[in-house]
Design an enzyme around this catalytic site. Structure first.
Site, short mmCIF file in Angstrom:
data_model
loop_
_atom_site.label_atom_id
_atom_site.label_comp_id
_atom_site.label_asym_id
_atom_site.label_seq_id
_atom_site.Cartn_x
_atom_site.Cartn_y
_atom_site.Cartn_z
N TYR A 1 15.25 30.50 8.61
CA TYR A 1 13.99 31.20 8.91
C TYR A 1 13.80 31.42 10.40
CZ TYR A 1 12.07 30.75 4.18
OH TYR A 1 11.83 30.86 2.85
N LYS B 1 0.85 -1.21 0.00
CA LYS B 1 0.00 0.00 0.00
C LYS B 1 0.88 1.25 0.00
CE LYS B 1 -0.33 -0.27 5.05
NZ LYS B 1 -1.16 -0.74 6.19
N MET C 1 11.89 24.55 2.76
CA MET C 1 11.17 23.74 1.78
C MET C 1 12.10 22.90 0.91
SD MET C 1 8.46 24.90 -1.18
CE MET C 1 7.30 25.64 -0.04
C1 LIG Z 1 -0.35 -1.68 6.93
C2 LIG Z 1 -0.90 -2.98 7.38
C3 LIG Z 1 -0.07 -4.10 7.49
C4 LIG Z 1 1.43 -4.03 7.38
O1 LIG Z 1 1.93 -3.62 8.62
P1 LIG Z 1 3.51 -3.41 8.90
O2 LIG Z 1 3.54 -2.94 10.31
O3 LIG Z 1 3.97 -2.36 7.95
O4 LIG Z 1 4.16 -4.71 8.67
C5 LIG Z 1 -0.68 -5.34 7.78
N1 LIG Z 1 -2.01 -5.42 7.98
C6 LIG Z 1 -2.82 -4.34 7.93
C7 LIG Z 1 -4.27 -4.51 8.19
C8 LIG Z 1 -2.29 -3.09 7.64
O5 LIG Z 1 -3.10 -2.01 7.61
#
Ligand SMILES: *Cc1c(COP(=O)(O)O)cnc(C)c1O
Length: 366
Positions: free
Chosen positions: A262, A44, A310
């Site tokens: 800044y 993801k 930035m």
């Molecule tokens: C993001 C996620 C994972 C992966 O988790 P990690 O801590 O990055 O290994 C697994 N299961 C679900 C439901 C997640 O949202």
């Protein structure tokens, strides 16, 4: 000097993604698993910023056949990246953690995407659309984020649905001794037993794998560890998957007392030497690293002085021979993504998923 002047035309900042490290990290997890458990990959958020369309095929080549994304569109992209790998026997499952949103059920089916059903609502919807299409059912065992509550599970009727897995998610897996882990494990066993049917089960993220084989069930879902983040509170067994470096674009000898950056928040007095390095918060170098962060130039740790801007940071190079055009390591051999995260008072996940779009990206070890 001429050497450094001659690299003007080269990139100002480079993000190297070490695909061999990602592959080795996946194999590390797979090797740890209980007999019969499968190892998925969570890709993801563009594989935590590293590039899902490149990472997914690399993991496919290692034998990975289960991928998790959060959004329908992410799933479409991962499916596309694997399209040359769909020979018979190479079936790949791609699961969408947020569930059946953002596209019709028919589109999920057409793209070969399997939603995670997180609520009774999701289940009713999916049943009304295409009860034969595969799905995962997510039950909540204590995180209170997504998934069916224990009450929902009591009267749950899964008959007629094509359920690939029943899954849950750990809230404290990275704290090995946290009592919540055993509580969630027990709740998961109780609730899935209540469901009665023979079901395949999935509980562990990266951290959950480290908790031991009791947590592995039929499918594990590692994300962070694949990308080099330490998945637990012991010594990090993963290999760093990114090297991030940016160049010194200006060196300044401090000849009289003044301030840096800044807000004039940092005071500097001679003798001192400052370097301006071409990485800033627009590149995902978080502004919260102000006062804490450091870069590494020619082996020397150089603290960030003044606020992160930035497009750049200013670092103290008084103790070095740093020159214009030199590389500053932001993430790499000397400081890991977890180190950089600690400097910015956050977690490695946030550093990786914010990696900027302006770096020259180089994929190594394919
Ligand atoms: C993001 C996620 C994972 C992966 O988790 P990690 O801590 O990055 O290994 C697994 N299961 C679900 C439901 C997640 O949202």
């Amino acid at each position: 000097m001429s050497n450094r002047m001659s690299n003007r035309a080269e990139p100002l900042s480079v993000l190297e993604v070490h695909l061999d490290a990602v592959a080795r990290n996946w194999l590390y997890f797979r090797k740890k698993l209980k007999n019969g458990a499968d190892c998925a990959a969570v890709v993801k958020a563009d594989a935590y910023g590293l590039g899902a369309a490149i990472v997914a095929p690399v993991l496919f080549d290692q034998g990975c056949r289960h991928f998790f994304v959060a959004y329908f569109d992410e799933g479409v992209d991962v499916r596309k990246s694997l399209s040359t790998s769909t020979l018979p026997g190479n079936d790949v499952d791609i699961y969408v953690l947020n569930g059946p949103w953002g596209a019709s059920a028919a589109d999920f089916v057409a793209h070969g995407l399997t939603p995670v059903l997180n609520s009774i609502d999701d289940i009713q919807y999916w049943r009304s659309q295409d009860s034969n299409a595969p799905a995962i059912v997510h039950i909540d065992t204590g995180m209170n984020r997504l998934g069916l509550s224990p009450d929902d599970v009591t009267n749950l009727d899964l008959s007629g649905l094509n359920i690939r897995y029943v899954m849950s998610h750990l809230a404290c897996g990275d704290e090995t001794a946290h009592p919540k882990n055993a509580e969630q494990l027990a709740a998961f066993k109780t609730l899935t037993t209540q469901l009665g049917l023979p079901l395949r089960l999935s509980l562990a993220n990266s951290a959950g794998i480290m908790l031991g084989t009791d947590y592995h069930f039929d499918l594990v879902r590692p994300g962070c560890g694949l990308y080099g983040i330490n998945p637990w509170d012991g010594v990090n067994p993963m290999q760093g998957a990114v090297t991030l470096k940016a160049r010194v674009v200006q060196i300044r000898e401090i000849k009289k007392a003044g301030t840096v950056g800044y807000g004039a928040s940092y005071s500097v007095a001679p003798p001192a030497k400052c370097a301006t390095v071409s990485v800033g918060y627009a590149d995902g170098y978080l502004r919260s690293a102000t006062g804490q962060g450091q870069v590494v130039i020619d082996g020397h740790k150089c603290p960030i002085i003044g606020r992160v801007s930035m497009d750049s940071v200013i670092v103290d190079v008084s103790h070095t021979n740093a020159q214009t055009g030199d590389w500053a390591e932001i993430i790499g051999q000397t400081q890991t993504v977890d180190d950089v995260a600690a400097q910015a008072r956050t977690i490695g996940y946030e550093i990786l998923t914010n990696l900027g779009r302006r770096y020259k990206r180089i994929y190594t070890g394919a």
